[in-house]
Write an enzyme that holds these catalytic residues in place. Sequence first.
Site, mmCIF file in Angstrom:
data_model
loop_
_atom_site.group_PDB
_atom_site.id
_atom_site.type_symbol
_atom_site.label_atom_id
_atom_site.label_comp_id
_atom_site.label_asym_id
_atom_site.label_seq_id
_atom_site.Cartn_x
_atom_site.Cartn_y
_atom_site.Cartn_z
ATOM 1 N N ASP A 104 0.826 -1.216 0.000
ATOM 2 C CA ASP A 104 0.000 0.000 0.000
ATOM 3 C C ASP A 104 0.858 1.263 0.000
ATOM 4 O O ASP A 104 1.982 1.260 0.512
ATOM 5 C CB ASP A 104 -0.916 -0.026 1.242
ATOM 6 C CG ASP A 104 -2.086 0.927 1.099
ATOM 7 O OD1 ASP A 104 -2.327 1.429 -0.021
ATOM 8 O OD2 ASP A 104 -2.773 1.169 2.111
ATOM 9 N N ASN A 112 -11.000 -2.539 -5.496
ATOM 10 C CA ASN A 112 -10.238 -1.553 -6.269
ATOM 11 C C ASN A 112 -10.873 -1.185 -7.619
ATOM 12 O O ASN A 112 -10.477 -0.190 -8.235
ATOM 13 C CB ASN A 112 -8.782 -2.007 -6.479
ATOM 14 C CG ASN A 112 -7.921 -1.892 -5.233
ATOM 15 O OD1 ASN A 112 -7.020 -2.685 -4.991
ATOM 16 N ND2 ASN A 112 -8.169 -0.888 -4.415
HETATM 17 C C1 IPE Z 1 -5.501 -2.672 -0.391
HETATM 18 O O1 IPE Z 1 -5.088 -1.375 -0.591
HETATM 19 C C2 IPE Z 1 -5.388 -3.456 -1.632
HETATM 20 C C3 IPE Z 1 -4.061 -3.549 -2.230
HETATM 21 C C4 IPE Z 1 -2.917 -3.222 -1.705
HETATM 22 C C5 IPE Z 1 -4.058 -4.079 -3.546
HETATM 23 P P1 IPE Z 1 -6.127 -0.174 -0.715
HETATM 24 O O2 IPE Z 1 -5.303 1.056 -0.686
HETATM 25 O O3 IPE Z 1 -7.020 -0.362 -1.872
HETATM 26 O O4 IPE Z 1 -6.975 -0.334 0.627
HETATM 27 P P2 IPE Z 1 -7.947 0.702 1.351
HETATM 28 O O5 IPE Z 1 -9.043 1.002 0.387
HETATM 29 O O6 IPE Z 1 -7.155 1.915 1.675
HETATM 30 O O7 IPE Z 1 -8.418 -0.010 2.582
HETATM 31 C C1 IPE Z 2 -1.435 0.257 -3.440
HETATM 32 O O1 IPE Z 2 -1.192 1.619 -3.452
HETATM 33 C C2 IPE Z 2 -1.581 -0.326 -4.824
HETATM 34 C C3 IPE Z 2 -2.960 -0.713 -5.191
HETATM 35 C C4 IPE Z 2 -3.989 -0.738 -4.413
HETATM 36 C C5 IPE Z 2 -3.152 -1.108 -6.572
HETATM 37 P P1 IPE Z 2 -2.380 2.640 -3.498
HETATM 38 O O2 IPE Z 2 -2.739 2.892 -4.923
HETATM 39 O O3 IPE Z 2 -3.503 2.193 -2.640
HETATM 40 O O4 IPE Z 2 -1.729 3.959 -2.882
HETATM 41 P P2 IPE Z 2 -2.384 4.963 -1.848
HETATM 42 O O5 IPE Z 2 -2.894 4.153 -0.702
HETATM 43 O O6 IPE Z 2 -3.487 5.659 -2.568
HETATM 44 O O7 IPE Z 2 -1.267 5.868 -1.463
HETATM 45 MG MG MG Z 3 -4.013 2.470 -0.679
#
Ligand code: IPE
Ligand code: IPE
Ligand code: MG
Length: 251
Positions: A20, A68
């Site tokens: 994340d 997502n």
């Molecule tokens: C969780 O990350 C899923 C992945 C790392 C692929 P998100 O960034 O989507 O999670 P939330 O929405 O903040 O909980």
């Molecule tokens: C995790 O990074 C990757 C995916 C969920 C695909 P994020 O895209 O969630 O990055 P933040 O949380 O918005 O910084």
């Molecule tokens: Mg994220």
Amino acid sequence: MQNSDTFNDALPKHIAIIMDGNGRWAKSKGKPRVFGHKKGVSAVRKTISAAAKLNIKAVTLFAFSSENWRRPEDEVGLLMELFITVLSSEIKKLHKNNLRLRIIGDKTRFNERLQRKIAEAEALTANNTGTVVNVAANYGGKWDILQATKQLAKLVETGELNASDITEDMISQHVTMSDLPDVDLLIRTSGECRISNFMLWQMAYAEMYFMDEYWPEFNEDTLVKAITWFINRERRFGCTGEQVKALMEAN
Ligand code: IPE
Ligand code: IPE
Ligand code: MG
């Protein structure tokens, strides 16, 4: 030899990672979110190579959750393209290093081209004996338990199983990655302390390590730091610390 065996026993057998913070990392550099996703791929490479060097049995990486899809269409599109590109460019190297790649999640929602790439990559590495790398894509922990439930319900429907005979073990055998040990260590980057519908069944007893660094900053050293923290945890599985110590002394 004795010492290295003891050390290997102390290592987690299955590590799961919620990768994340790609977007926030990119923003902190004044770049678009996709820049963070691309940079995140090199952190994935470093993680896999370090886990393989340590002979970790399995690493499961959360790449795209079932939630997502709610992101802006262009970001979802870019992530899918990146997924295809990385699959194509990395698979030969994974195979050469005897690693086994599997994609877990509901693959039916992916376009045909991606589904084909996934099937080819899985088939190529299916007989490899090194670290198993599971990439969780369109994965949700609730989906996983639901699909296991449906499989068992089918057996009940056809009269092969009585509903009252369903056991926890049977559910364990029908969730994804049933051939692998349950998750010992969960790592989540970027300071968020939640599971976000990642594995629920397989993480029932996982130790959870939350770290502040964003995913693109993750590397061999941060993995080793998390594993060292894990080794120093006292895992009790419902027993008291004294019982665990007594068991250790008895062995
Ligand atoms: C969780 O990350 C899923 C992945 C790392 C692929 P998100 O960034 O989507 O999670 P939330 O929405 O903040 O909980
Ligand atoms: C995790 O990074 C990757 C995916 C969920 C695909 P994020 O895209 O969630 O990055 P933040 O949380 O918005 O910084
Ligand atoms: Mg994220």
